[in-house]
Design a protein around this motif. Structure first.
Motif, PDB file in Angstrom:
ATOM      1  N   PRO A  81       1.549   3.626  -3.568  1.00 25.89           N
ATOM      2  CA  PRO A  81       1.529   1.947  -3.629  1.00 25.89           C
ATOM      3  C   PRO A  81       2.356   1.378  -4.770  1.00 25.89           C
ATOM      4  O   PRO A  81       2.770   2.259  -5.643  1.00 25.89           O
ATOM      5  N   GLY A  82       2.842   0.156  -4.584  1.00 24.14           N
ATOM      6  CA  GLY A  82       3.559  -0.210  -5.884  1.00 24.14           C
ATOM      7  C   GLY A  82       3.621  -1.761  -5.495  1.00 24.14           C
ATOM      8  O   GLY A  82       4.040  -2.284  -4.480  1.00 24.14           O
ATOM      9  N   PRO A 105       0.787  -1.279   0.156  1.00 26.85           N
ATOM     10  CA  PRO A 105       0.045  -0.023   0.110  1.00 26.85           C
ATOM     11  C   PRO A 105       0.946   1.385   0.034  1.00 26.85           C
ATOM     12  O   PRO A 105       0.431   2.285  -0.546  1.00 26.85           O
ATOM     13  N   ARG A 106       2.304   1.023   0.488  1.00 27.00           N
ATOM     14  CA  ARG A 106       3.145   2.400   0.389  1.00 27.00           C
ATOM     15  C   ARG A 106       4.493   1.738   0.448  1.00 27.00           C
ATOM     16  O   ARG A 106       4.954   1.168   1.160  1.00 27.00           O
ATOM     17  N   VAL A 107       4.810   2.325  -0.949  1.00 23.28           N
ATOM     18  CA  VAL A 107       6.513   2.247  -0.917  1.00 23.28           C
ATOM     19  C   VAL A 107       7.084   3.592  -0.771  1.00 23.28           C
ATOM     20  O   VAL A 107       6.654   4.691  -1.101  1.00 23.28           O
ATOM     21  N   PRO A 108       8.148   3.556  -0.033  1.00 26.22           N
ATOM     22  CA  PRO A 108       8.790   4.854   0.150  1.00 26.22           C
ATOM     23  C   PRO A 108       9.440   5.583  -0.788  1.00 26.22           C
ATOM     24  O   PRO A 108       9.904   4.827  -1.612  1.00 26.22           O
ATOM     25  N   ALA A 109       9.407   6.791  -0.728  1.00 25.91           N
ATOM     26  CA  ALA A 109      10.216   7.482  -1.910  1.00 25.91           C
ATOM     27  C   ALA A 109      11.509   7.185  -1.870  1.00 25.91           C
ATOM     28  O   ALA A 109      12.251   6.795  -0.772  1.00 25.91           O
ATOM     29  N   GLY A 146      13.296   0.515 -11.430  1.00 24.58           N
ATOM     30  CA  GLY A 146      12.665   1.898 -11.173  1.00 24.58           C
ATOM     31  C   GLY A 146      13.137   2.402  -9.913  1.00 24.58           C
ATOM     32  O   GLY A 146      13.386   1.798  -8.900  1.00 24.58           O
ATOM     33  N   ILE A 147      13.094   3.675  -9.843  1.00 21.51           N
ATOM     34  CA  ILE A 147      13.165   4.408  -8.605  1.00 21.51           C
ATOM     35  C   ILE A 147      11.783   5.292  -8.102  1.00 21.51           C
ATOM     36  O   ILE A 147      11.701   6.108  -8.819  1.00 21.51           O
ATOM     37  N   TYR A 148      11.258   4.939  -6.982  1.00 25.77           N
ATOM     38  CA  TYR A 148       9.978   5.809  -6.724  1.00 25.77           C
ATOM     39  C   TYR A 148      10.259   7.180  -6.295  1.00 25.77           C
ATOM     40  O   TYR A 148      11.009   7.165  -5.496  1.00 25.77           O
ATOM     41  N   PRO A 149       9.883   8.163  -7.209  1.00 28.02           N
ATOM     42  CA  PRO A 149      10.140   9.486  -6.770  1.00 28.02           C
ATOM     43  C   PRO A 149       9.444  10.005  -5.544  1.00 28.02           C
ATOM     44  O   PRO A 149       9.744  10.779  -4.792  1.00 28.02           O
TER      45      PRO A 149
END
Length: 197
Positions: free
Chosen positions: A162-163, A140-144, A155-158
């Motif tokens: 969620p992811g 539900p929540r992937v940290p920046a 990939g890198i979450y900016p």
């Protein structure tokens, strides 16, 4: 190559190497030889928007050979990564390697920004030597700053979101800043090297 008219002033081109077409067409636009508003690469497509004479451009594109990929940048952008992700060991198993061998492969592989993704600043990085399945259940929540793998991409979450990608590490690098020009650090054609932080 297949070309479709999208609305009154856009073309969607389906090609084998979208990044090569993107770099060639963007170079033409920068040189003033191609009058389009925007060029957007995708997994298998390139969208040309703001085309004043779409039928004419479509005919011209059909007569062209596939262009080679030309690098925009002469250097790789180094992104420091701490390889401590919760899925690191599982991804090593999936790829048939040890954690150390996985990290070595990730840091020795030059990745290329193929196209932008689901959030401002998110880039799909191609060049991995294997494919990795998405998680069966997304978080539900992937940290920046999370560095993650899915399918043939890294990939890198900016931002936090969620992811369902497999998280292998994290970085403090700011990927999207509205006050920067351009705001996205990772733009199509940019080459990236993950380095141990």
């Amino acid at each position: 190559m297949e070309i479709r008219l999208v609305g009154n002033s856009a073309l969607l081109i389906e090609v084998d190497d979208p990044l090569a077409w993107f770099t060639a067409l963007d170079a033409e636009r920068a040189a003033g030889r191609l009058a389009v508003t925007d060029i957007v690469p995708g997994v298998r497509t390139v969208l040309l928007d703001g085309v004043p004479a779409p039928e004419s451009l479509a005919a011209s594109l059909r007569s062209r050979p596939a262009p080679p990929f030309v690098r925009f940048y002469q250097d790789n952008l180094a992104i420091p990564v701490v390889f401590d992700g919760p899925d690191l060991a599982a991804v090593a198993d999936m790829t048939g390697s040890s954690v150390e061998a996985l990290v070595r492969t990730l840091t020795e592989t030059t990745l290329t920004v193929a196209f932008g993704g689901f959030a401002p600043g998110f880039a799909y990085l191609s060049g991995l030597p294997w494919t990795v399945p998405r998680r069966e259940s997304p978080r539900p929540r992937v940290p920046a700053g999370s560095v993650a793998l899915a399918a043939e991409f890294a990939g890198i979450y900016p931002t936090a979101s969620p992811g369902g990608w497999q998280i292998v590490g994290h970085t403090g690098t700011v990927l999207f800043d509205i006050d920067r020009d351009p705001p996205a650090l990772l733009t199509p054609g940019r080459t990236v090297q993950l380095v141990r932080a």
